[in-house]
Design a protein around this motif. Structure first.
Motif, mmCIF file in Angstrom:
data_model
loop_
_atom_site.group_PDB
_atom_site.id
_atom_site.type_symbol
_atom_site.label_atom_id
_atom_site.label_comp_id
_atom_site.label_asym_id
_atom_site.label_seq_id
_atom_site.Cartn_x
_atom_site.Cartn_y
_atom_site.Cartn_z
ATOM 1 N N ASN A 86 0.829 -1.206 0.000
ATOM 2 C CA ASN A 86 0.000 0.000 0.000
ATOM 3 C C ASN A 86 0.864 1.257 0.000
ATOM 4 O OD1 ASN A 86 -2.451 -1.500 2.195
ATOM 5 N ND2 ASN A 86 -2.590 -1.219 -0.010
ATOM 6 N N ILE A 87 1.866 1.276 0.870
ATOM 7 C CA ILE A 87 2.728 2.452 1.006
ATOM 8 C C ILE A 87 3.463 2.742 -0.296
ATOM 9 C CG2 ILE A 87 4.740 3.397 2.204
ATOM 10 C CD1 ILE A 87 3.875 1.694 4.650
ATOM 11 N N ILE A 88 4.042 1.704 -0.895
ATOM 12 C CA ILE A 88 4.781 1.878 -2.148
ATOM 13 C C ILE A 88 3.857 2.314 -3.269
ATOM 14 C CG2 ILE A 88 6.159 0.694 -3.891
ATOM 15 C CD1 ILE A 88 7.159 -1.152 -1.599
ATOM 16 N N THR A 89 2.661 1.722 -3.334
ATOM 17 C CA THR A 89 1.686 2.071 -4.367
ATOM 18 C C THR A 89 1.292 3.539 -4.285
ATOM 19 O OG1 THR A 89 0.794 -0.179 -4.460
ATOM 20 C CG2 THR A 89 -0.636 1.596 -5.239
ATOM 21 N N ILE A 90 1.032 4.012 -3.075
ATOM 22 C CA ILE A 90 0.643 5.413 -2.877
ATOM 23 C C ILE A 90 1.755 6.349 -3.348
ATOM 24 C CG2 ILE A 90 0.054 7.169 -1.165
ATOM 25 C CD1 ILE A 90 -1.052 4.760 0.550
ATOM 26 N N ALA A 91 2.982 6.072 -2.908
ATOM 27 C CA ALA A 91 4.111 6.931 -3.262
ATOM 28 C C ALA A 91 4.356 6.940 -4.764
ATOM 29 C CB ALA A 91 5.363 6.471 -2.519
ATOM 30 N N TYR A 92 4.307 5.770 -5.383
ATOM 31 C CA TYR A 92 4.570 5.663 -6.827
ATOM 32 C C TYR A 92 3.528 6.433 -7.630
ATOM 33 C CZ TYR A 92 5.231 3.512 -11.437
ATOM 34 O OH TYR A 92 5.436 3.296 -12.785
ATOM 35 N N ASN A 93 2.264 6.216 -7.353
ATOM 36 C CA ASN A 93 1.197 6.875 -8.101
ATOM 37 C C ASN A 93 1.180 8.385 -7.860
ATOM 38 O OD1 ASN A 93 -0.882 4.870 -9.549
ATOM 39 N ND2 ASN A 93 -0.039 3.850 -7.747
ATOM 40 N N TYR A 94 1.432 8.788 -6.633
ATOM 41 C CA TYR A 94 1.454 10.213 -6.300
ATOM 42 C C TYR A 94 2.579 10.928 -7.040
ATOM 43 C CZ TYR A 94 2.076 14.515 -3.614
ATOM 44 O OH TYR A 94 2.225 15.830 -3.259
ATOM 45 N N ARG A 95 3.754 10.337 -7.011
ATOM 46 C CA ARG A 95 4.899 10.978 -7.650
ATOM 47 C C ARG A 95 4.822 10.923 -9.174
ATOM 48 N NH1 ARG A 95 10.261 9.382 -4.183
ATOM 49 N NH2 ARG A 95 11.196 10.031 -6.176
ATOM 50 N N LYS A 96 4.067 9.983 -9.717
ATOM 51 C CA LYS A 96 3.843 9.924 -11.165
ATOM 52 C C LYS A 96 2.769 10.908 -11.609
ATOM 53 C CE LYS A 96 6.555 6.650 -12.851
ATOM 54 N NZ LYS A 96 7.483 6.853 -13.998
ATOM 55 N N GLY A 97 2.014 11.431 -10.648
ATOM 56 C CA GLY A 97 0.971 12.395 -10.979
ATOM 57 C C GLY A 97 -0.305 11.784 -11.520
ATOM 58 N N TYR A 98 -0.551 10.508 -11.235
ATOM 59 C CA TYR A 98 -1.772 9.859 -11.716
ATOM 60 C C TYR A 98 -2.978 10.378 -10.936
ATOM 61 C CZ TYR A 98 1.381 6.567 -14.054
ATOM 62 O OH TYR A 98 2.352 6.000 -14.845
ATOM 63 N N PRO A 99 -4.172 10.363 -11.556
ATOM 64 C CA PRO A 99 -5.378 10.849 -10.866
ATOM 65 C C PRO A 99 -5.610 10.095 -9.549
ATOM 66 C CG PRO A 99 -5.825 10.524 -13.204
ATOM 67 C CD PRO A 99 -4.464 9.923 -12.942
ATOM 68 N N PHE A 100 -6.029 10.822 -8.522
ATOM 69 C CA PHE A 100 -6.255 10.219 -7.205
ATOM 70 C C PHE A 100 -7.306 9.115 -7.278
ATOM 71 C CE2 PHE A 100 -8.193 10.144 -2.919
ATOM 72 C CZ PHE A 100 -7.059 9.867 -2.174
ATOM 73 N N THR A 101 -8.260 9.239 -8.208
ATOM 74 C CA THR A 101 -9.308 8.226 -8.324
ATOM 75 C C THR A 101 -8.781 6.898 -8.845
ATOM 76 O OG1 THR A 101 -9.863 9.135 -10.513
ATOM 77 C CG2 THR A 101 -11.213 9.852 -8.641
ATOM 78 N N THR A 102 -7.521 6.860 -9.322
ATOM 79 C CA THR A 102 -6.959 5.600 -9.808
ATOM 80 C C THR A 102 -6.148 4.851 -8.749
ATOM 81 O OG1 THR A 102 -4.930 6.640 -10.665
ATOM 82 C CG2 THR A 102 -6.823 6.512 -12.155
ATOM 83 N N TYR A 103 -5.957 5.468 -7.590
ATOM 84 C CA TYR A 103 -5.190 4.784 -6.544
ATOM 85 C C TYR A 103 -5.588 5.196 -5.121
ATOM 86 C CZ TYR A 103 -2.464 9.089 -5.834
ATOM 87 O OH TYR A 103 -2.074 10.363 -5.552
ATOM 88 N N GLY A 104 -6.527 6.116 -4.970
ATOM 89 C CA GLY A 104 -6.844 6.692 -3.672
ATOM 90 C C GLY A 104 -7.249 5.708 -2.597
ATOM 91 N N GLU A 105 -7.853 4.589 -3.001
ATOM 92 C CA GLU A 105 -8.273 3.615 -1.984
ATOM 93 C C GLU A 105 -7.083 3.048 -1.222
ATOM 94 O OE1 GLU A 105 -7.358 1.135 -5.551
ATOM 95 O OE2 GLU A 105 -8.305 3.058 -5.167
ATOM 96 N N ALA A 106 -5.900 3.029 -1.876
ATOM 97 C CA ALA A 106 -4.706 2.500 -1.212
ATOM 98 C C ALA A 106 -4.354 3.315 0.021
ATOM 99 C CB ALA A 106 -3.530 2.480 -2.185
ATOM 100 N N VAL A 107 -4.671 4.608 0.006
ATOM 101 C CA VAL A 107 -4.398 5.469 1.160
ATOM 102 C C VAL A 107 -5.217 5.011 2.369
ATOM 103 C CG1 VAL A 107 -4.516 7.811 2.082
ATOM 104 C CG2 VAL A 107 -3.846 7.443 -0.316
ATOM 105 N N PHE A 108 -6.520 4.856 2.154
ATOM 106 C CA PHE A 108 -7.418 4.513 3.257
ATOM 107 C C PHE A 108 -7.247 3.058 3.693
ATOM 108 C CE2 PHE A 108 -9.428 7.894 0.730
ATOM 109 C CZ PHE A 108 -9.480 8.885 1.699
ATOM 110 N N ILE A 109 -7.050 2.164 2.721
ATOM 111 C CA ILE A 109 -6.826 0.766 3.062
ATOM 112 C C ILE A 109 -5.498 0.602 3.792
ATOM 113 C CG2 ILE A 109 -6.412 -1.548 2.115
ATOM 114 C CD1 ILE A 109 -8.364 -0.835 -0.133
ATOM 115 N N GLY A 110 -4.495 1.373 3.370
ATOM 116 C CA GLY A 110 -3.195 1.305 4.019
ATOM 117 C C GLY A 110 -3.261 1.693 5.487
#
Length: 265
Positions: A86-110
């Motif tokens: 979860n932690i790695i997924t959040i950091a990777y998607n955030y730093r790539k600038g992908y839309p929050f709706t494509t990975y945001g659940e990882a934040v809350f699930i993490g």
């Protein structure tokens, strides 16, 4: 150009979600079958639903642990691995600038996985280890968001490792269930929502994210979650094995002050 007919308080959130162009096409002109905007709207809607679902998906599991005072059938290694992923997924998607709706659940699930991991350690009498794990996970999270500490190449490598990590995080839980022939305190709500969520995430990834690493990870996560969901159905009415343990709540959470050991069921 068609005029906007929706009031601003309704139209503005739609624009924020799918953009001005697709809002005009789908809402203002009511061209709901547009080949470009319709998939985007579906993907954004699914993504938003997945993120909202992620806010609560592990809460039944958490409450089930607290109410039963037991971590029977729950794999610690599965939760540790999943939290790291979860932690790695959040950091990777955030730093790539992908839309929050494509990975945001990882934040809350993490966050929920983080709490459950610590509860598993506490309920098995490893409070010191729980504090150490809590601190290490926070330091690890901070380091991934620090551009000077973890570069893009290293972060991409770490994310590629989450692909087997996501699968391996399910394997201990799958094995535990297979060995016990019992799902224990595993939450059916969490398992089925995970499966549906990852299946929907597969669609949003295909539509919105042009990244083969993300796609492969999503496919494998969907398969692994599907196996867990199938086990949940298969062992739905199975009786608890006799060699499992129930653990008392720690004193700081309202447990008994007498130093009783866990009782064997």
């Amino acid at each position: 150009m068609a005029s906007a007919w929706l009031p601003g308080f309704l139209r503005n959130p739609i624009v924020a979600l799918i953009g001005e162009e697709c809002t005009v096409t789908l809402i203002d002109t009511f061209n709901i079958l547009d080949s470009e905007c319709l998939p985007i709207a579906i993907s954004k809607g699914l993504g938003l639903g997945i993120v909202l679902g992620g806010c609560v998906v592990k809460l039944p599991q958490l409450f089930k642990i607290l109410n039963s005072k037991s971590v029977t059938g729950i794999s610690l290694s599965a939760y540790v691995l999943e939290t790291l992923a979860n932690i790695i997924t959040i950091a990777y998607n955030y730093r790539k600038g992908y839309p929050f709706t494509t990975y945001g659940e990882a934040v809350f699930i993490g966050v929920q996985n983080y709490v459950i991991t610590l509860l598993i350690l506490l309920f098995t009498g490893r409070a010191t280890l729980a504090m150490a794990v809590a601190a290490l996970l926070l330091v690890f999270t901070y380091s991934l968001f620090d551009y000077s500490f973890v570069g893009e190449t290293l972060l991409s490598t770490l994310y590629s490792l989450t692909i087997p990590l996501v699968v391996s995080s399910r394997i201990p839980q799958i094995y535990t269930i297979h060995k016990n022939k019992f799902t224990g305190q595993l939450s059916a709500f969490a398992v089925f929502n995970y499966f549906v969520g990852t299946a929907a995430r597969l669609y949003t990834t295909l539509v919105e994210v042009d990244d083969s690493l993300v796609l492969v990870g999503t496919v494998l996560a969907t398969v692994a979650n599907g196996v867990l969901a199938a086990q949940m159905v298969y062992y739905w009415s199975a009786a608890a094995p006799k060699d499992q343990y129930s653990f008392e709540l720690p004193m700081w959470m309202g447990g008994p002050t007498t130093g009783k050991k866990p009782k064997q069921v």
